[in-house]
Structure formats: structure tokens, C-alpha cells
Design a protein around this motif. Sequence first.
Motif, mmCIF file in Angstrom:
data_model
loop_
_atom_site.group_PDB
_atom_site.id
_atom_site.type_symbol
_atom_site.label_atom_id
_atom_site.label_comp_id
_atom_site.label_asym_id
_atom_site.label_seq_id
_atom_site.Cartn_x
_atom_site.Cartn_y
_atom_site.Cartn_z
ATOM 1 N N ARG A 131 0.879 -1.156 -0.036
ATOM 2 C CA ARG A 131 -0.033 0.004 -0.180
ATOM 3 C C ARG A 131 1.014 1.387 0.017
ATOM 4 O O ARG A 131 0.111 2.223 -0.050
ATOM 5 N N ARG A 132 2.134 1.068 -0.219
ATOM 6 C CA ARG A 132 3.135 2.250 0.030
ATOM 7 C C ARG A 132 2.618 3.313 -0.932
ATOM 8 O O ARG A 132 2.715 4.613 -0.497
ATOM 9 N N GLN A 133 2.719 3.025 -2.233
ATOM 10 C CA GLN A 133 2.634 3.694 -3.395
ATOM 11 C C GLN A 133 1.269 4.407 -3.249
ATOM 12 O O GLN A 133 1.164 5.582 -3.614
ATOM 13 N N GLN A 134 0.433 3.499 -3.109
ATOM 14 C CA GLN A 134 -1.167 4.360 -2.812
ATOM 15 C C GLN A 134 -1.195 5.483 -1.600
ATOM 16 O O GLN A 134 -1.962 6.382 -1.733
ATOM 17 N N TYR A 135 -0.588 4.856 -0.616
ATOM 18 C CA TYR A 135 -0.432 5.925 0.481
ATOM 19 C C TYR A 135 0.304 7.177 0.064
ATOM 20 O O TYR A 135 -0.306 8.248 0.328
ATOM 21 N N HIS A 136 1.439 7.103 -0.687
ATOM 22 C CA HIS A 136 1.917 8.346 -0.960
ATOM 23 C C HIS A 136 1.105 9.203 -1.935
ATOM 24 O O HIS A 136 1.159 10.497 -2.056
ATOM 25 N N ARG A 137 0.571 8.583 -2.839
ATOM 26 C CA ARG A 137 -0.494 9.189 -3.752
ATOM 27 C C ARG A 137 -1.589 9.854 -3.241
ATOM 28 O O ARG A 137 -1.760 11.185 -3.398
#
Length: 437
Positions: A260-266
Amino acid sequence: MAEDRPPEDRRQRLDETAERTVRRMRHRGGQASRIRARQWEVTLVISIQAGLAAAIAALLAKNLLGQGSHVFAPAAAVGTIATAIGQRARRTFELLGGVALGIVIGDTLRFLLGSGPWQTGVVVALAIAAALLVAGKGGPLVGQAGGTAVLIATLAPMESGLEVPRIFDALVGGAVGLVVVALLLPINPMRVLDRAAAPIFEILCEQLAELAQAVSERDGARTMGVLERLRGTEDDLGRLHDALSGAEEVVTIAPVRWHRRQQYHRYARSAANLERLLLDSRAMARWSSTALQYDEPIPPELPDAMRRLGQAVTVMRTECRSGDDPRGTRRLIEQCAELAGQASARGVSSFGESLVTGLRTAASDLLRAAGCEPDDANRIVRRAAGAGEAEIHPPVRRQMHRARPTRAARARRRAHLAARTRNDGRAGLPARERPAR
């Protein structure tokens, strides 16, 4: 002026005001119930995590550290879980640092000063002062340094060997707390973020539509009401920041949430631009109120642009939650910017021009929240606004038509060139090389 209105008109306005008040109270009641439901859910999750961490820490301390009063292991685990979401890892290290600092200062001063009531006061005072100098503010480090210094100063003379078990208790409790948060019961970060951002989306959509209606009806009191309601969103922004901090902690330390890291940063970038959009909306409400107060002209395209902006906020949330390409959001934002350009071309005064600028800024911020790069967002808004201005006042195309010379002018030119050729010398020599006669 109010007495000159017909009774039916006054009654209708009173009914509309009462209806708006009832709708506002219902919305506030529904929003409060949703906030309470989210608080109950968070309370339930933290309670289960704390209970599980305390049981595991007590069991490990008993089996690994041997028999004894290992009270601090479950206490440290509960302290790690119960601290603010998003700060658990940092608070755990502060807790361990406070224990170590309290042991060092307590043992050193007890060896130098001995034991007694006044020695206990001196030990605690110096431990708290040292912890404040290290941390710079209150927190687990300061509290644990003072508490450990008290235990060392009061219990160490009666029971030796308290220092090492307390350190291991703190290690076991803090580690168990982090394991429970990261592995056993990690929260869903995107669900937490979506629920925290929901009130901000709702108030933006509602108040932008209300502001558009108030501006179209030239109702300054309603625009001021919109401004006050937009200013009352500080608690919602605080909850969103807490949710962002908690989600960042989970995607950092929980392996099951690493995807979920990329989704969190977005989402974090979108949340930052969403906060800017909220500030832009406040500025638009303030400029609208001032423009109405000074009786400035308000082209009909301005409230239409505000409606498009509110619709774009709703569509953006739907598209972001489903993971679709935000085409609908961009289309509505382009329409908003185009309407703002048309309003500017029709003619506005000083505060109206500020309102147009605020609309373009808000449109750019919303495009950034939808995932556009800043330069691309500015270019899209600038192009759409220019198209709107050109639709009202098309640019004048200046075509330079070169006049065709007449037959007489061409004949004169040929004669002039022939005369120059004869006078320039013989055999094609330039005039400066002609022999003197």
C-alpha cells in the motif's frame, strides 16, 4: 426596505431561511454521528490491540525473564499501543530512552547522595531536567525518566538488582506492542484515510454549491455563512493529519501493508492539495462577500464555475476510490476554468477579479490532487481560461495584404532601373571605377 416588501415575499424568505437552517442542523447531526461511529471503531481496535499486547508481554516476561514482579512489561506494551496512532514507533524508543536515563541518573545520585526523602526529590528533579533537555518537551521520555528515577531511589535500597529487569521489561513490552501493531492487528491504512477525508470532501461539495447559489442570488449573509462553516473545519483537518501519520506508520513497519506504500504516498499528496483547496474555498467565500458588499458586477459564469468546481470534487473522490483515470474530474475542471475566463472577459471589478483568480487557483490545486503535475495542471487551467476569454472576445487577426503595384508604377520602376544602369559606367563597371572624362 423590509417593510416595503409584500407579506408573501417576506414569508417566503422566512420559510427558505428556516428550511436551510433545518438542513444545516440535520447535516451537522449526521456528521456528528458519523464522527462518533469512527471514534467507536478506533476505540475498539486500540482496546483489542492493547489487551492482546498486555497478555503477550506478561506471558513472555514470565517465561523469558524468570519469576518476579514483571509489571512493567505489560505496562510498556499498553503504553506503546495507547499512544497516538502514527507515533507508536517513536514513542517506544522514547520510552526505552527514558527508562535508561532514569536508571543512570538514579543509580549515580543514589551512590553519591545515599537514600532518603530529600535524596529522592533531588534524583527525580535532576532526571526530569535531563529528560527535558534531551527531548525538548514533555512525553514518554520525560515521564519514564522520572518514574524510573523514583523506583530506583525508593526501592533499590530495599531490593537490589532492579535496574536490569526494568530495562528488559521495557524492551519486551515495547517490542510486543510494535509486533501487535505491525503483524497481528495492523489497521487498513487506506480505509482509515478515506474515512478521515470524507468530512472534508462533503463540506467542500456542499459549501461550494451553497456559495454558488448565494452569489447568484447576491445574498451576502449566506456567503458569510459559507465562510464561517469552511473556517470550522480545523478539527476535520486535524483528524486527517492524524490518519496520515497512522497510515504512514503502518505502511512503514507492517509487512502485510507494504504493497500500500505507493497508494499511500499518492493519497498523501492528494490530501495536501485538498487542504489547499479548502483554503482556496475560504478565500473565494471571503471575496464573494466583499464583492457583494461593494455591489460589484457578478457575471453568471462565476457561480456556474463554482458549481463545476464542487461537482469536480465529488467526481474526483469517486474516481480516486475506484482507481480510475480522473477524466471526469479534468473535464469538469476545464469547464470551471473556461467559465472563469468568460466571466473575466465579460467584465468584473477588483474583488471579482480576485474571485476569478481564486477559481483558477482552486482548479489547479484540484487537478494536482487528482494526480497531475503542477506544471501540467497550470497549463490545463491557463489554456481553458484563455479559451473562455476568446469565446467572449475573439482575438483580432491582423492580415498584412501587400498592395499589387499598378502598370504605371511598374513602368516607372523599369525606367528608373534602366537609367541607373546607363549612368553607372561602361562595360558594367561600378560608378566608383569609371574613368574621368
